[in-house]
Design a protein around this motif. Structure first.
Motif, PDB file in Angstrom:
ATOM      1  N   SER A  94       0.860  -1.182   0.000  1.00 60.92           N
ATOM      2  CA  SER A  94       0.000   0.000   0.000  1.00 60.92           C
ATOM      3  C   SER A  94       0.896   1.232   0.000  1.00 60.92           C
ATOM      4  O   SER A  94       1.894   1.284   0.729  1.00 60.92           O
ATOM      5  CB  SER A  94      -0.945   0.010   1.200  1.00 60.92           C
ATOM      6  N   PHE A  95       0.566   2.175  -0.851  1.00 65.24           N
ATOM      7  CA  PHE A  95       1.319   3.419  -0.946  1.00 65.24           C
ATOM      8  C   PHE A  95       0.563   4.518  -0.207  1.00 65.24           C
ATOM      9  O   PHE A  95      -0.667   4.545  -0.208  1.00 65.24           O
ATOM     10  CB  PHE A  95       1.500   3.820  -2.413  1.00 65.24           C
ATOM     11  N   THR A  96       1.303   5.426   0.407  1.00 68.45           N
ATOM     12  CA  THR A  96       0.666   6.562   1.044  1.00 68.45           C
ATOM     13  C   THR A  96      -0.163   7.309   0.012  1.00 68.45           C
ATOM     14  O   THR A  96       0.244   7.455  -1.135  1.00 68.45           O
ATOM     15  CB  THR A  96       1.729   7.506   1.635  1.00 68.45           C
ATOM     16  N   LYS A  97      -1.328   7.770   0.433  1.00 67.43           N
ATOM     17  CA  LYS A  97      -2.228   8.483  -0.467  1.00 67.43           C
ATOM     18  C   LYS A  97      -1.479   9.599  -1.192  1.00 67.43           C
ATOM     19  O   LYS A  97      -0.678  10.323  -0.592  1.00 67.43           O
ATOM     20  CB  LYS A  97      -3.389   9.068   0.328  1.00 67.43           C
ATOM     21  N   SER A  98      -1.739   9.719  -2.494  1.00 66.31           N
ATOM     22  CA  SER A  98      -1.073  10.739  -3.295  1.00 66.31           C
ATOM     23  C   SER A  98      -1.244  12.120  -2.672  1.00 66.31           C
ATOM     24  O   SER A  98      -2.340  12.500  -2.260  1.00 66.31           O
ATOM     25  CB  SER A  98      -1.653  10.751  -4.721  1.00 66.31           C
ATOM     26  N   GLY A  99      -0.155  12.857  -2.586  1.00 63.80           N
ATOM     27  CA  GLY A  99      -0.179  14.174  -1.964  1.00 63.80           C
ATOM     28  C   GLY A  99       0.305  14.156  -0.524  1.00 63.80           C
ATOM     29  O   GLY A  99       0.711  15.181   0.007  1.00 63.80           O
ATOM     30  N   LEU A 100       0.258  12.964   0.107  1.00 63.82           N
ATOM     31  CA  LEU A 100       0.713  12.857   1.494  1.00 63.82           C
ATOM     32  C   LEU A 100       2.010  12.056   1.613  1.00 63.82           C
ATOM     33  O   LEU A 100       2.465  11.805   2.718  1.00 63.82           O
ATOM     34  CB  LEU A 100      -0.370  12.220   2.364  1.00 63.82           C
ATOM     35  N   SER A 101       2.566  11.640   0.473  1.00 61.34           N
ATOM     36  CA  SER A 101       3.841  10.916   0.513  1.00 61.34           C
ATOM     37  C   SER A 101       4.989  11.856   0.849  1.00 61.34           C
ATOM     38  O   SER A 101       5.872  11.515   1.630  1.00 61.34           O
ATOM     39  CB  SER A 101       4.111  10.237  -0.838  1.00 61.34           C
ATOM     40  N   SER A 102       4.985  13.032   0.238  1.00 60.87           N
ATOM     41  CA  SER A 102       6.058  13.987   0.481  1.00 60.87           C
ATOM     42  C   SER A 102       5.913  14.584   1.881  1.00 60.87           C
ATOM     43  O   SER A 102       4.894  14.426   2.549  1.00 60.87           O
ATOM     44  CB  SER A 102       6.042  15.087  -0.580  1.00 60.87           C
ATOM     45  N   ASP A 103       6.943  15.288   2.332  1.00 63.12           N
ATOM     46  CA  ASP A 103       6.979  15.803   3.702  1.00 63.12           C
ATOM     47  C   ASP A 103       5.802  16.727   3.990  1.00 63.12           C
ATOM     48  O   ASP A 103       5.480  17.620   3.188  1.00 63.12           O
ATOM     49  CB  ASP A 103       8.287  16.539   3.949  1.00 63.12           C
ATOM     50  N   ASN A 104       5.167  16.502   5.135  1.00 62.25           N
ATOM     51  CA  ASN A 104       4.020  17.305   5.553  1.00 62.25           C
ATOM     52  C   ASN A 104       3.837  17.134   7.061  1.00 62.25           C
ATOM     53  O   ASN A 104       4.483  16.299   7.681  1.00 62.25           O
ATOM     54  CB  ASN A 104       2.757  16.872   4.802  1.00 62.25           C
ATOM     55  N   ALA A 105       2.911  17.924   7.629  1.00 55.89           N
ATOM     56  CA  ALA A 105       2.642  17.841   9.070  1.00 55.89           C
ATOM     57  C   ALA A 105       1.302  17.187   9.374  1.00 55.89           C
ATOM     58  O   ALA A 105       0.877  17.167  10.527  1.00 55.89           O
ATOM     59  CB  ALA A 105       2.685  19.243   9.677  1.00 55.89           C
ATOM     60  N   VAL A 106       0.642  16.633   8.347  1.00 60.85           N
ATOM     61  CA  VAL A 106      -0.676  16.034   8.536  1.00 60.85           C
ATOM     62  C   VAL A 106      -0.601  14.853   9.512  1.00 60.85           C
ATOM     63  O   VAL A 106      -1.397  14.728  10.448  1.00 60.85           O
ATOM     64  CB  VAL A 106      -1.282  15.586   7.193  1.00 60.85           C
ATOM     65  N   GLY A 107       0.365  13.950   9.264  1.00 67.83           N
ATOM     66  CA  GLY A 107       0.504  12.780  10.124  1.00 67.83           C
ATOM     67  C   GLY A 107       0.822  13.149  11.566  1.00 67.83           C
ATOM     68  O   GLY A 107       0.353  12.493  12.511  1.00 67.83           O
ATOM     69  N   ILE A 108       1.595  14.221  11.748  1.00 65.61           N
ATOM     70  CA  ILE A 108       1.947  14.682  13.094  1.00 65.61           C
ATOM     71  C   ILE A 108       0.705  15.208  13.815  1.00 65.61           C
ATOM     72  O   ILE A 108       0.477  14.910  15.001  1.00 65.61           O
ATOM     73  CB  ILE A 108       3.038  15.772  13.013  1.00 65.61           C
ATOM     74  N   ALA A 109      -0.120  15.986  13.108  1.00 63.53           N
ATOM     75  CA  ALA A 109      -1.362  16.490  13.704  1.00 63.53           C
ATOM     76  C   ALA A 109      -2.308  15.337  14.038  1.00 63.53           C
ATOM     77  O   ALA A 109      -2.961  15.332  15.087  1.00 63.53           O
ATOM     78  CB  ALA A 109      -2.032  17.476  12.743  1.00 63.53           C
ATOM     79  N   TRP A 110      -2.373  14.353  13.137  1.00 59.13           N
ATOM     80  CA  TRP A 110      -3.252  13.195  13.330  1.00 59.13           C
ATOM     81  C   TRP A 110      -2.828  12.393  14.560  1.00 59.13           C
ATOM     82  O   TRP A 110      -3.663  11.952  15.347  1.00 59.13           O
ATOM     83  CB  TRP A 110      -3.216  12.335  12.077  1.00 59.13           C
ATOM     84  N   LEU A 111      -1.524  12.241  14.743  1.00 52.31           N
ATOM     85  CA  LEU A 111      -1.018  11.521  15.918  1.00 52.31           C
ATOM     86  C   LEU A 111      -1.269  12.308  17.202  1.00 52.31           C
ATOM     87  O   LEU A 111      -1.587  11.725  18.240  1.00 52.31           O
ATOM     88  CB  LEU A 111       0.475  11.236  15.754  1.00 52.31           C
ATOM     89  N   ALA A 112      -1.121  13.633  17.131  1.00 51.20           N
ATOM     90  CA  ALA A 112      -1.404  14.460  18.314  1.00 51.20           C
ATOM     91  C   ALA A 112      -2.860  14.289  18.735  1.00 51.20           C
ATOM     92  O   ALA A 112      -3.170  14.188  19.931  1.00 51.20           O
ATOM     93  CB  ALA A 112      -1.108  15.932  18.007  1.00 51.20           C
ATOM     94  N   ARG A 113      -3.754  14.250  17.760  1.00 51.42           N
ATOM     95  CA  ARG A 113      -5.170  14.023  18.049  1.00 51.42           C
ATOM     96  C   ARG A 113      -5.375  12.691  18.748  1.00 51.42           C
ATOM     97  O   ARG A 113      -6.065  12.598  19.772  1.00 51.42           O
ATOM     98  CB  ARG A 113      -5.967  14.069  16.747  1.00 51.42           C
TER      99      ARG A 113
END
Length: 312
Positions: A286-305
């Protein structure tokens, strides 16, 4: 009233701020690529840190949410989930994260950049407890075990590259071809018009680790010989897919993982995705959803939640 969670990530080439809501949905995803001078192959840490310090206030000014709805802050403070993992660039995000956390009087969760990539990969499939993850980006090529537990999401390194990453290989070849840094997207498009060169390129993996500088020298010689840029790009990505295949097969030889996640900016490449999908059984990768593979803070915010809700 909506509950919001703020994420910050200051990797070597992207300043990122993200907001997710109580359902884990992305509210805002703000990113700014760091500037690299023409002809240069990257940035020194102090140069990258300086740009993050300049970019962060500007990105904060673009946030449209009501700060009173922010319940927690997540920030990447290191490259990976290991005690000795450290890069100065993450000091910028950590400093701003601490300031926001103190000002709003909300919890601060210190996470790793790699955990953020892992979170982006499982956001839509959070039932994964353990998976094999191949993290291929501008600064990292690592094979890791991704573990999701009550204590949080973390990685255990199993292998990778010993010298340069796949992303560095791509960018160094691209810069030598005269492209602007980062080169991946331009090379991806060009590679679609090319064909594989008849090169003898050995992929020598030892105990899960590999060196790529020899491949860089091979492709550099092809450029000097005058080989077509589109053929060089095509061959480079086919070779990169072979490196990924070798690393994944090594990981699967250690344990019969039911899921293999491919994450990181290089994972956006068309040829690498197509080749790996052809090689491995359907449903394994499984590949990370297109647009979220490159560096971003989405995963960090999701984990904080998720970590904040776990405390309630």
């Amino acid at each position: 009233m909506s509950r919001l969670y703020l994420g910050l990530d200051t990797s070597n080439y992207t300043t990122s701020i993200s907001i997710v809501d109580q359902d884990g949905k992305i509210v805002q995803d703000l990113r700014r690529l760091l500037k690299v001078k023409e002809g240069e192959r990257g940035l020194r840490q102090q140069e990258a840190l300086f740009q993050h310090v300049k970019n962060l206030p500007e990105l904060f000014e673009e946030l449209s949410c009501d700060t009173k709805d922010i319940r927690a802050v997540g920030v990447s403070t290191r490259p990976r989930s290991e005690d000795d993992s450290y890069m100065p660039v993450f000091l910028a995000g950590e400093g701003f994260g601490r300031a926001v956390s103190a000002m709003l009087k909300v919890p601060l969760f210190r996470l790793s950049h790699q955990e953020g990539h892992g979170a982006c990969a499982i956001m839509d499939d959070p039932g994964i407890e353990k998976a094999l993850m191949l993290h291929i980006s501008g600064g990292t090529t690592e094979l890791a075990e991704l573990i999701d537990s009550d204590e949080g999401l973390y990685t255990r390194i199993l292998g990778g590259t010993l010298d340069i990453s796949l992303g560095q290989l791509v960018d160094r070849v691209g810069v030598k071809l005269g492209m602007g840094f980062p080169c991946g997207m331009e090379m991806d498009k060009l590679s679609m018009m090319g064909s594989g060169l008849p090169l003898s390129l050995k992929i020598a993996l030892k105990d899960g680790w590999i060196n790529l500088s020899g491949l860089e020298n091979k492709f550099s010689k092809e450029i000097d010989k005058g080989s077509k840029p589109e053929d060089i790009c095509n061959t480079l990505f086919l070779t990169s897919a072979k490196v990924c295949e070798a690393l994944i097969r090594y990981g699967l030889s250690l344990e019969a993982y039911e899921r293999v996640i491919v994450a990181g900016g290089v994972a956006e490449n068309s040829i690498i995705r197509e080749r790996l999908d052809e090689i491995f059984p359907q449903g394994l990768l499984s590949f990370t959803k297109s647009g979220l593979s490159s560096d971003n803070a989405v995963g960090i915010a999701w984990l904080a939640r998720r970590l904040h809700e776990g405390r309630e």
